[in-house]
Design an enzyme around this catalytic site. Structure first.
Site: not given
Length: 459
Positions: A188, A402
């Site tokens: 993070h 994708d």
């Protein structure tokens, strides 16, 4: 009063009893390797950088768990081994645009933490989940615990500070009986949710055959950080707080597009703001704050807190470019007395959130950085026992990702950063999907909450 007896709760109880009778599925680690940057020309600008500076928003995340998110896909065409090798190769090419993700944290003894971009590598694990099918995860409201093992660095106690020795990014490709899950554990300190999905989409673009990525990461530090002075904060384990997630139930509540439209209209109709409309996410957050508070049966005189993670990119003046890579968010909080929160209408809670968010401006974001540079610290205690917090965002176009196998089936998260009252909002395929973490007895009560079920019943 809202009805408490609804069929969905009965169905989930029956499912839970059946799951108790079934042996828990397991995940087998097949291989673990390190992926490095593919050889690039010396003219590659990012590839030549050896040091990546961190901002106040980044360094404050050193005590925060890794981001663990991923997407479930149907089985790729052709041999799976070939698809996995292609993923590994495309990751190597993608890192040319994100070389700092292959680095490690380092300390400049005169100032603070930075990223050493010396290409120590990204971890790439391959695993198999025996007996787990896409349908077990795609349509289930309840998220089975086996999902936690779909992520590398699966221990939820791993935090940003561990990036001195652990990879800043680790990937795991898990084979299911009829599909594949691609999960990432992302330090993070390196960025927020916006940056996480920026990388994930870029990787998928290269994997699916693109020679370039649609959005190059912009890593120049914002003017505000130069104006506020150098960060001087030498961190150690003493500054850190490690949180081990308690036993929780984690499930999705999927709100249809019509339900979100109705919910937003209801909140605005009940208490229209003077300027601007209450947003869909503000209305949904207000609903869940009320429902979870009711499920906990808190005393009416207690105080409850609702937190939302909000971005600063567009709030800064000047705003940051769309491709800015790093952390640029804060958590805002609204408090209310339980009795008043539940006695008032939905619009009252939504208005409180709306006003708090509207009041978070360029000046607010700048004030945080200015004060942090004077008194640096790391985040501790983002969760509160009587509160809720919403992270992630339905703005992220996760189903546009994708790898050449078609759109993902569903998004799932790992064990990191989960606690009672934590929620993550995602853009669903027909509305907004909300992942909710609660203690088991609170979740059982929530599943029977009439106000919530009324919204879930709208198709």
């Amino acid at each position: 009063m809202y009805a408490s007896l609804r069929i969905p709760h009965f169905v989930s109880s029956v499912r839970a009893e059946k799951e108790k009778e079934m042996p828990a599925p397991t995940v087998r680690l097949i291989s673990s390797t390190m992926v490095h940057l593919r050889e690039s020309s010396s003219s590659h600008a990012e590839g030549s950088r050896r040091r990546w500076e961190l901002t106040a928003w980044d360094v404050a995340m050193l005590s925060t768990p890794y981001i663990q998110k991923g997407l479930l896909f149907p089985m790729p065409p052709g041999p799976l081994y070939a698809a996995i090798q292609h993923l590994k190769s495309s990751l190597s090419r993608c890192l040319l645009h994100f070389p700092f993700l292959a680095g490690r944290l380092a300390t400049d003894l005169e100032t603070t933490t930075f990223v050493d971009c010396s290409d120590q590598g990204v971890q790439f694990d391959v695993a198999a989940a025996d007996g787990v099918h896409v349908s077990d995860l795609a349509s289930a409201g309840e998220i089975p615990a086996v999902v936690n093992s779909f992520f590398p660095l699966a221990d939820g106690t791993v935090i940003g500070f561990d990036g001195y020795s652990l990879p800043l990014l680790a990937v795991q490709v898990t084979e299911l009986s009829d599909g594949v899950f691609v999960g990432c554990s992302f330090n993070h300190v390196m960025g927020d949710g916006e940056s996480f999905w920026h990388f994930f989409k870029s990787w998928s673009e290269i994997t699916s055959g693109s020679e370039i990525i649609s959005r190059a990461p912009l890593t120049e530090r914002p003017p505000i950080h130069h104006e506020c002075g150098r960060i001087r904060f030498l961190v150690s384990e003493e500054h850190m707080a490690r949180f081990s997630s308690p036993p929780l139930r984690v499930r999705f509540f999927r709100f249809s597009r019509n339900a979100i439209v109705c919910l937003k209209a209801k909140a605005n109709r009940q208490l229209r703001p003077e300027v601007g409309d209450i947003s869909s996410l503000q209305a949904l957050t207000a609903l869940m704050w009320r429902c979870i508070t009711r499920a906990r049966r808190l005393p009416v005189d207690q105080t409850t807190t609702c937190k939302m993670a909000i971005g600063n990119r567009t709030r800064l003046d000047p705003p940051l470019p769309a491709g800015y890579f790093g952390n640029c968010m804060e958590a805002i909080a609204v408090k209310a007395v339980v009795g008043e929160l539940l006695a008032q209408e939905l619009g009252w809670a939504a208005r409180a959130l709306h006003d708090r968010i509207k009041g978070h401006t360029n000046l607010s974001a700048r004030k945080f950085v200015e004060e942090w540079v004077k008194r640096p610290s790391v985040y501790h205690g983002l969760f509160e026992g009587n509160g809720v917090m919403v992270g992630s965002s339905p703005r992220y176009e996760i189903y546009g990702i994708d790898f050449g196998w078609g759109s993902g089936v569903t998004v799932l998260s790992g064990a990191a950063n989960k606690y009672d009252g934590k929620m993550s909002a995602y853009r669903g395929k027909g509305g907004i999907d909300l992942e909710v973490c609660l203690f088991p007895h609170f979740m059982s009560a929530l599943e029977s909450d009439g106000e919530l079920l009324d919204m879930l019943s709208i198709v």
